[in-house]
Every structure is written in structure tokens, then in C-alpha cells.
Design a protein around this motif. Sequence first.
Motif, short mmCIF file in Angstrom:
data_model
loop_
_atom_site.label_atom_id
_atom_site.label_comp_id
_atom_site.label_asym_id
_atom_site.label_seq_id
_atom_site.Cartn_x
_atom_site.Cartn_y
_atom_site.Cartn_z
N GLN A 186 0.38 -2.91 -6.01
CA GLN A 186 -0.49 -1.37 -5.70
C GLN A 186 -0.81 -1.42 -3.88
N TRP A 187 -1.71 -2.07 -3.78
CA TRP A 187 -1.53 -1.99 -1.74
C TRP A 187 0.03 -1.34 -0.64
N ASP A 188 1.07 -2.10 -1.18
CA ASP A 188 2.29 -2.70 -0.80
C ASP A 188 2.30 -1.06 -1.05
N GLN A 189 2.47 -0.27 -2.57
CA GLN A 189 2.98 1.17 -2.53
C GLN A 189 2.63 2.28 -1.39
N PHE A 190 1.22 1.83 -1.62
CA PHE A 190 -0.17 2.85 -1.19
C PHE A 190 0.78 2.65 0.37
N GLU A 191 0.44 1.41 0.59
CA GLU A 191 0.88 1.59 2.38
C GLU A 191 1.89 2.84 2.24
N VAL A 192 3.58 2.22 1.93
CA VAL A 192 4.83 2.79 2.01
C VAL A 192 4.09 4.49 1.77
N GLU A 193 3.43 5.19 0.71
CA GLU A 193 3.02 6.70 0.05
C GLU A 193 2.31 7.43 1.23
N PHE A 244 -4.17 3.76 10.27
CA PHE A 244 -4.61 2.66 9.02
C PHE A 244 -6.51 1.97 10.35
N ILE A 245 -8.04 2.13 10.06
CA ILE A 245 -8.52 2.00 10.82
C ILE A 245 -9.74 1.90 10.19
N ALA A 246 -10.40 0.60 11.06
CA ALA A 246 -11.65 -0.10 10.30
C ALA A 246 -13.00 1.11 11.52
#
Length: 408
Positions: free
Chosen positions: A108-115, A310-312
Amino acid sequence: MLVLRSRRLRRLLFFLAVFVTLFYLISALFPKRSPAISQLVFSGRPPTRALAPRRKNLKLENVKGFFLQDLAETNQTSFNVFHAQDFGLIPQRYSSIFNSKLTEDASQWDQFEVEVLRMNAESTAPRLAVRGYKVLYLFRPPQSWHHTGESFYGRESWDCLWTRQDGNGTAKFIDADLTPDGVHNAKYINSLWNKHLRKTNIATPELFLSSPLSRAAQTLIYAFNLTSRSPPPPSPIFVEYLRESFGVDTHNSRRSFTYLKKRFPLFEFEEDFSEFDPLWTSNRDETEESTLHRAKIFLENLFLRRTEVFIAVATHERVIKAILEAVGHRPFEVPIGHMIPVVVKGSWFKSYEIRTESEKYRMYYKKDRNCTVLDPITDPDAEPELDDDELDFGHSEGSGHGGARDSL
């Protein structure tokens, strides 16, 4: 005579036409370059007017549907982001997976990043008027010494007396550090993050931002193991407007630039970061309206000055609340030592507002804490009241990094 005047007029018009033509030709070949937009300003005036189309302003909104925390049906009182699967990321199949190199069994995280990267790539189309998308991981520090003080003395005695003190002889409350339990919890966050990393290519932060209060910096260091990572991560940055609401509470007053630079050498500082705290006062509190305004200024600068996605962000309870309100996210309680991920969209919209967010902004203070005998404002030994026009909250000349003096 008339013929002569007519010739002179034609000649004048000819030279005027040549001049105008040359002017536009030179302007096209050598356009005037606007001053460079600094990458290290988060608390100053956003460059909205310099970048926005005519009569446009920046709109910031939460993109719903990615995380359980976005949904109205998620119970915030029982939800625990560190116990939830994938930090609350909603299991779903994105259309972008079919146009990427991901396989059908991608996490899911791989897909989320690509999206998210796909949405940012498509935002370059001018017709969409979208500035971009960012994923913010908003961290609230774990237990600090001022939490133990409040627990020990009780809410009323703490709010009306002890919170004004530098400490009690056992613990230091001023710019409170994490307690040993707080350090342990911050390291636990790191273990959870690594656990997800082993299972999936979680969208690792490209930018680290922190409140200049010590407990926030410690949280960022321990949660992401910043001092021991190899290769080293990008330097985290101290941002003035990410600090907790200021006024009265000594644990919300920050240390000097000199002190912070010595204690946290890994960190950079945003531009015009003053030597001494320009915001804290000993006799009045910041209002929620003021916190909301500076949250908006921070977000605008983040979108207009930085390209990271992507920011912390290590900040505090009221600032997290203000950021969520600024982007239209549902109210969501973030307990101490927890985190909330938020997807934010920035887009241009037509506006006839003549003032930018920072031009509308000023520090708003209130006096009432519902205190009685213990209230320092009514105490004859308290510091004298100052009118608003006597308070200088701007970056005065000579207040920057160069004027280092003894730290607190």
C-alpha cells in the motif's frame, strides 16, 4: 510650412515606433529577473504575489480518502496511529499502478507514493491551476518535564503558578526537555518506522522541519535516528512559527540561537532566526486565531519555496490543530508522542483580497486564564503591562544570527 510640419511629425512617429519596437525586443531577449526566492524562509512573508497569476491566491486543502484519520467515522479517541495498519493508510488499489513499474502485489505504501508523485506530475498542467501536493507527517513530542509538573501540581496550580517558573528544583520547565520515558517513546517511533521500512518502501521524508523548542528537536532526532544514519539525512531546519503557542508558559519559551546551534549542530536555521526569543511574553497568552495565522504562513511558504513532497514536521498540539484547521482537515486529537499524516493540495484560486496572509497577520494576545489568587497579572509583583504598540515582534535590525550573546 504645412508640408514641413507634416514631415517632422512623420519622422517623429517613425523614431517613436522604432524606439517602442527596440524596447519590446530587448525586453524579450533580456527579461528582468525577479529576485531569487529563498529556500530557507518559513516564518516570513510568503512570495504569493511574486508567483501567483493575476488576482490569484493560494488555497490549501486536505485531500481526503488516503488515511483513516481523514474519515468522519474514525473515532479519534480510540484510534492509535502506531497500532493501526500502515499508520492508518486506507487499503485501496490506485489507477496509477497500471502505468508504473509496480507489480500487482506492491504494498500500500509503494502504491501511495506512486499515486502522490503522479498527482504532482499532473499538477504541472497550467489548466489545472494546481501548485502541487505534499504529505506531512506531523509529530507531537512525547512526555516532557512540563507534563510531569502538571501531573504533580494539578491543572489549576500548574496553569496559574508553576508554569510561570523556570523549574522546581528537581525538574527544569523552561524549554522543557523530553523525560527519560519521552526519549524511550521517541526511539520507539523509530523502531516502528524501521519495521514498516522492512516490509514496504514507505515514503521516507525528504525534508525535516522542527519547532525550535528542544523537545521537538529531540523528537525528530530520536524518531528518525538522525545523528547515526548512513548516509546522513538532509539537515533538519528550525522554524520559528512551528513552536507551541507562546506567552506565560516558560516551557514554550525558546533558547537563544547560540544555545541551539551549540546543542543541535546537525540543524540548520531558517533565515532571520533571531538570537533571542522575539515572541514569548511573561504576562499574556497567544490566541488561537494567531496560531492559525502563523500555521497558514508556514504552509504557504512550504508550498511556494520548497519542492520536497514527503515532509516530517516536529511541532506541538496547538500548531498541529491549527495546521489541520488551515487545510480543512477534520478536527483530530493527536496525543503526546503520536503522529498524524496529512495529504495537502495547494492550488491557485481567484481572489480579490488585497492583503496576503502575512500582511493580515499580527500577534494576538489574551490575558484571561481564569486564574484568581495565583494569577501573576493580578499579582502586585508581576511584570508591568505593556500596550500592544510597545511590543516589537518583528525581526528588528541586528537581531539575526550575528548578534550572538550569552545563551539562557
